[in-house]
Design a protein around this motif. Sequence first.
Motif, mmCIF file in Angstrom:
data_model
loop_
_atom_site.group_PDB
_atom_site.id
_atom_site.type_symbol
_atom_site.label_atom_id
_atom_site.label_comp_id
_atom_site.label_asym_id
_atom_site.label_seq_id
_atom_site.Cartn_x
_atom_site.Cartn_y
_atom_site.Cartn_z
ATOM 1 N N ARG A 140 0.677 -1.391 0.126
ATOM 2 C CA ARG A 140 -0.329 0.258 -0.326
ATOM 3 C C ARG A 140 1.553 0.940 0.264
ATOM 4 N NH1 ARG A 140 -2.559 -0.073 4.745
ATOM 5 N NH2 ARG A 140 -1.783 1.612 5.711
ATOM 6 N N VAL A 141 0.289 1.996 -1.678
ATOM 7 C CA VAL A 141 1.644 3.604 -1.529
ATOM 8 C C VAL A 141 0.958 4.192 -0.187
ATOM 9 C CG1 VAL A 141 2.183 4.362 -3.600
ATOM 10 C CG2 VAL A 141 2.124 1.876 -3.148
ATOM 11 N N GLU A 142 2.288 5.143 0.833
ATOM 12 C CA GLU A 142 1.480 5.864 0.933
ATOM 13 C C GLU A 142 2.249 7.715 0.753
ATOM 14 O OE1 GLU A 142 1.798 5.639 4.968
ATOM 15 O OE2 GLU A 142 -0.174 4.336 4.688
ATOM 16 N N GLY A 143 2.002 8.472 -0.074
ATOM 17 C CA GLY A 143 3.043 9.894 0.159
ATOM 18 C C GLY A 143 3.171 10.250 -1.108
ATOM 19 N N VAL A 144 2.427 9.467 -1.980
ATOM 20 C CA VAL A 144 3.388 9.386 -3.763
ATOM 21 C C VAL A 144 2.141 9.964 -4.794
ATOM 22 C CG1 VAL A 144 3.948 7.647 -6.068
ATOM 23 C CG2 VAL A 144 4.987 6.846 -3.107
ATOM 24 N N ASP A 145 2.024 11.100 -5.150
ATOM 25 C CA ASP A 145 1.737 11.551 -6.607
ATOM 26 C C ASP A 145 2.117 11.603 -8.040
ATOM 27 O OD1 ASP A 145 3.730 13.101 -6.371
ATOM 28 O OD2 ASP A 145 2.825 15.619 -6.346
ATOM 29 N N GLY A 159 7.509 7.938 -19.503
ATOM 30 C CA GLY A 159 7.772 9.339 -18.386
ATOM 31 C C GLY A 159 6.969 9.478 -16.873
ATOM 32 N N ILE A 160 7.121 10.423 -16.874
ATOM 33 C CA ILE A 160 6.445 10.921 -15.651
ATOM 34 C C ILE A 160 5.032 11.355 -15.238
ATOM 35 C CG2 ILE A 160 6.680 12.433 -13.653
ATOM 36 C CD1 ILE A 160 9.534 12.364 -14.164
ATOM 37 N N TYR A 161 3.951 10.253 -14.501
ATOM 38 C CA TYR A 161 2.848 10.765 -14.811
ATOM 39 C C TYR A 161 2.322 10.690 -13.779
ATOM 40 C CZ TYR A 161 3.290 7.700 -19.090
ATOM 41 O OH TYR A 161 4.546 7.903 -20.748
ATOM 42 N N ASP A 162 1.161 11.528 -13.390
ATOM 43 C CA ASP A 162 0.713 11.699 -12.284
ATOM 44 C C ASP A 162 -0.365 10.684 -11.394
ATOM 45 O OD1 ASP A 162 -0.122 15.114 -13.101
ATOM 46 O OD2 ASP A 162 0.976 14.397 -12.424
ATOM 47 N N ILE A 163 -0.560 10.199 -10.347
ATOM 48 C CA ILE A 163 -1.654 9.651 -9.736
ATOM 49 C C ILE A 163 -3.251 9.747 -10.479
ATOM 50 C CG2 ILE A 163 -2.589 8.396 -7.766
ATOM 51 C CD1 ILE A 163 0.633 7.461 -7.955
ATOM 52 N N PRO A 164 -3.720 9.014 -11.345
ATOM 53 C CA PRO A 164 -4.508 9.400 -10.749
ATOM 54 C C PRO A 164 -5.930 10.068 -10.433
ATOM 55 C CG PRO A 164 -4.532 7.146 -12.522
ATOM 56 C CD PRO A 164 -2.842 7.869 -11.905
ATOM 57 N N THR A 165 -6.586 10.323 -9.952
ATOM 58 C CA THR A 165 -7.600 11.244 -8.935
ATOM 59 C C THR A 165 -9.178 10.897 -9.490
ATOM 60 O OG1 THR A 165 -5.857 12.860 -8.807
ATOM 61 C CG2 THR A 165 -8.540 12.558 -8.076
ATOM 62 N N PRO A 166 -9.677 9.865 -8.731
ATOM 63 C CA PRO A 166 -11.092 9.932 -9.370
ATOM 64 C C PRO A 166 -11.887 10.645 -9.145
ATOM 65 C CG PRO A 166 -11.138 8.625 -6.875
ATOM 66 C CD PRO A 166 -8.534 9.903 -7.431
ATOM 67 N N THR A 167 -12.705 10.491 -10.092
ATOM 68 C CA THR A 167 -13.616 11.855 -10.204
ATOM 69 C C THR A 167 -15.753 11.078 -9.812
ATOM 70 O OG1 THR A 167 -13.606 11.741 -12.475
ATOM 71 C CG2 THR A 167 -12.446 13.294 -11.440
ATOM 72 N N PRO A 228 -17.271 8.739 -5.837
ATOM 73 C CA PRO A 228 -15.505 8.761 -5.359
ATOM 74 C C PRO A 228 -15.518 8.029 -4.039
ATOM 75 C CG PRO A 228 -14.929 10.525 -6.189
ATOM 76 C CD PRO A 228 -16.297 10.273 -5.724
ATOM 77 N N ASP A 229 -14.821 6.570 -3.093
ATOM 78 C CA ASP A 229 -15.399 6.405 -1.602
ATOM 79 C C ASP A 229 -13.831 6.153 -1.603
ATOM 80 O OD1 ASP A 229 -15.541 5.501 0.837
ATOM 81 O OD2 ASP A 229 -16.254 3.676 -0.127
ATOM 82 N N LYS A 230 -13.780 5.659 -0.251
ATOM 83 C CA LYS A 230 -11.692 5.168 -0.114
ATOM 84 C C LYS A 230 -11.404 4.730 -1.180
ATOM 85 C CE LYS A 230 -9.030 3.434 3.160
ATOM 86 N NZ LYS A 230 -7.689 3.139 3.923
ATOM 87 N N GLU A 231 -9.912 5.338 -2.049
ATOM 88 C CA GLU A 231 -9.279 4.602 -2.407
ATOM 89 C C GLU A 231 -8.135 5.203 -2.594
ATOM 90 O OE1 GLU A 231 -8.138 5.443 -7.453
ATOM 91 O OE2 GLU A 231 -7.812 6.959 -5.952
ATOM 92 N N GLU A 232 -7.606 2.905 -2.511
ATOM 93 C CA GLU A 232 -6.188 2.927 -1.969
ATOM 94 C C GLU A 232 -5.422 2.399 -3.133
ATOM 95 O OE1 GLU A 232 -4.872 2.890 0.404
ATOM 96 O OE2 GLU A 232 -6.549 2.482 2.614
#
Length: 705
Positions: A140-145, A159-167, A228-232
């Motif tokens: 489980r990843v913490e502190g990464v964007d 490449g460098i990619y953003d962690i996708p954000t749920p909408t 969106p609910d909790k996402e890990e």
Amino acid sequence: MPSKRIERRSFIKLLAAGVGASLMPIRSLADLSVASEAPGPVKFKLGRSEWILHNDGTFDLISGAIRLRNCRPTIDGQSIFVQNTFMGDSPKGKRIIYELAGNSFVMLDLKIFNGSVSIGIELSNMSRAPFYLAPLGEARVEGVDRFFKQGIGQGGPSGIYDIPTPTAEDWGNTAGEQAWSYDSYLTTGLLSPENETLAFAAYDHYDFTQKSTIYNRPHRKGLYDRYPDKEEIYFETGFVMENIPLKNEFIKLPDIYIVKGNTPFDTLQHIAWNISENMVARKDTKTSYHWNSWYEYQQHFSFDQLKEVLQGFDELKPKIPLQTIQIDDCYCVLGDWLETNERWPRTMEDAAREIFQRGYRAGIWVAPFVVDENSKLFKSHPNWIIRDLDGEPILQHNFRESNLYALDGSHPEVQKYIARVFRTFRKMGFTFYKTAYLEWGLKDSYNIRRYDRDKTSVQILVDVMKIIREEIGAGAYWMASNAPFAPLIGFVDGMRISANVDADWTPGGIGNMFQESYNCQYFNNVFWQNDPDTIFLRNVNNNMSDAENRSIALWDGILGGTVNTSDRFSTLTEAQLDLWRFLQPQDRPQSALIPLWSYDAVGKVAVRRYKSEKAWGILIVNDTDEAFDKTYRMEDLTGESKCWIFRWGPEESMSLGQMSDIQIKLDSHESILLYAAENNDAPASDLSISGVKLDKYLKKHNMLE
């Protein structure tokens, strides 16, 4: 260099016309906006990481702001089923032994070194390996964007990619999803908002494909699942082992090393250097500056046209110090490499002789695993072809109205044939080899029928690579194309890193070239010389503008990898020849820096250091389809608070004064090349973009007459 200079007034007119770029008028330096969020050059530092063990057999990796929680080994995507767990110290850290059903064991060594940690894994009392084994799984990843993913080979995507954000979205009557998963090979990075970077890589890639995956587990709530609910976020890293049998029911896999650094580019380059040293990469070969036939003539190139091209080179004054003339796919039916078609002499030895008698390396294109259905090889040796589990040949590609198949690299007779092909070309006088479609030799043993099913696809590919290197000799230059990266470290001198380009700016061609050359620069001249593919300067058979041609040429030239073209020099204008000369690389491999990597998402910036001149070359390219207007700080690009800035190119240089910031406006696909000096000294008139003094070089090699 040019035989005559354009007048200063004419040069200013070119600037006003927007050739390559336009500069905004420089106001008071205090009036200029900040260029980017980059904090300026940061001295690279390695960080510390630590392992924490839990009583249930899971473990954490704590590395500053980045934390991987509740890690555990997984087999084929599932946590291992453990009967007993034993934990304790090891000579270099911690050790966990898992007892599985059937009296088999998985042992992890969690090691700590100066500047890195590693995780090792051993399997015992198992008759066959899993297909995929991750010693660090379900973390489980913490502190990464953001994350860095490296493609398996040519074309990426990397490449460098953003962690996708749920909408929030109302899915209505459909079951929508926002799940994602991204695989990365060879090197992988996890990035914090502060740009701390955790890089993962094995230092040995000769037996298994090393793969990392970052993925999510999304949940939804509310009516219509609209919120969106909790996402890990989860991460795993391990090896594709392809269910091969295990000798003595035991195997120890290479360690996976984990390096923490304070900047992404430097951290990945640091771990790449470690891989390079361990695999003895061929990183010191003279930088390749060559001509190839494909993008001008394609498969229609002939012996007569080769002689015309060589005659054109003979007539150039001053001479251009090309090293190699390479003949591409044009001389035979694919697979029958030693049997020429009607456009060539009986053997390719005459072609090699025409080339090396003029002082060039003779180069040849070979695709060792490719065989055309119309070839004699295909008809004479059907048992050499890779087949599916039902025994049918597996079609790989349809090309020029022919079906293409892959040779079985594990077959002893195939290996002998490949050895004979390269041995014969070496005897003919070829010393430069471009090998294509090497990916066709990397076929998972799990779902195909071939001679040897006891080896992984990587081991079989490496066996063939050893054969080729032995046959061509240690001094030959080997360029790989359409190839996976990791298994070829230590064998090849150059590597195509992007998709094929055409004389047209498309997302999949030139767009992919910029994407991959930018994001693979951290291993340029570390694993090998990166090859971003050919440069187009010509006016005929070219759908690109002069500004686009110039952007591509300058970008390829400043990076420090291979520089090559297919243009007939006899058709180029004097200005186009001057631009080609301006791209001449240093003999000793030297790479450009990518100072804004991970900061700027729009445009590409590369910086080349010229130590003896106490200066830098700065190239800014707008590779997007929209214009941009940006301000750059010298401190971010050079490390100096102020520099004397010159607009630069093969035509002439023009002083812009001393600056701490510069505002650049670029239209789509345009570029600007700047020369930034510590002192108010303009670039020498014969200085190339790589730092070569061209007149001095030509005089030294008696090429000025």
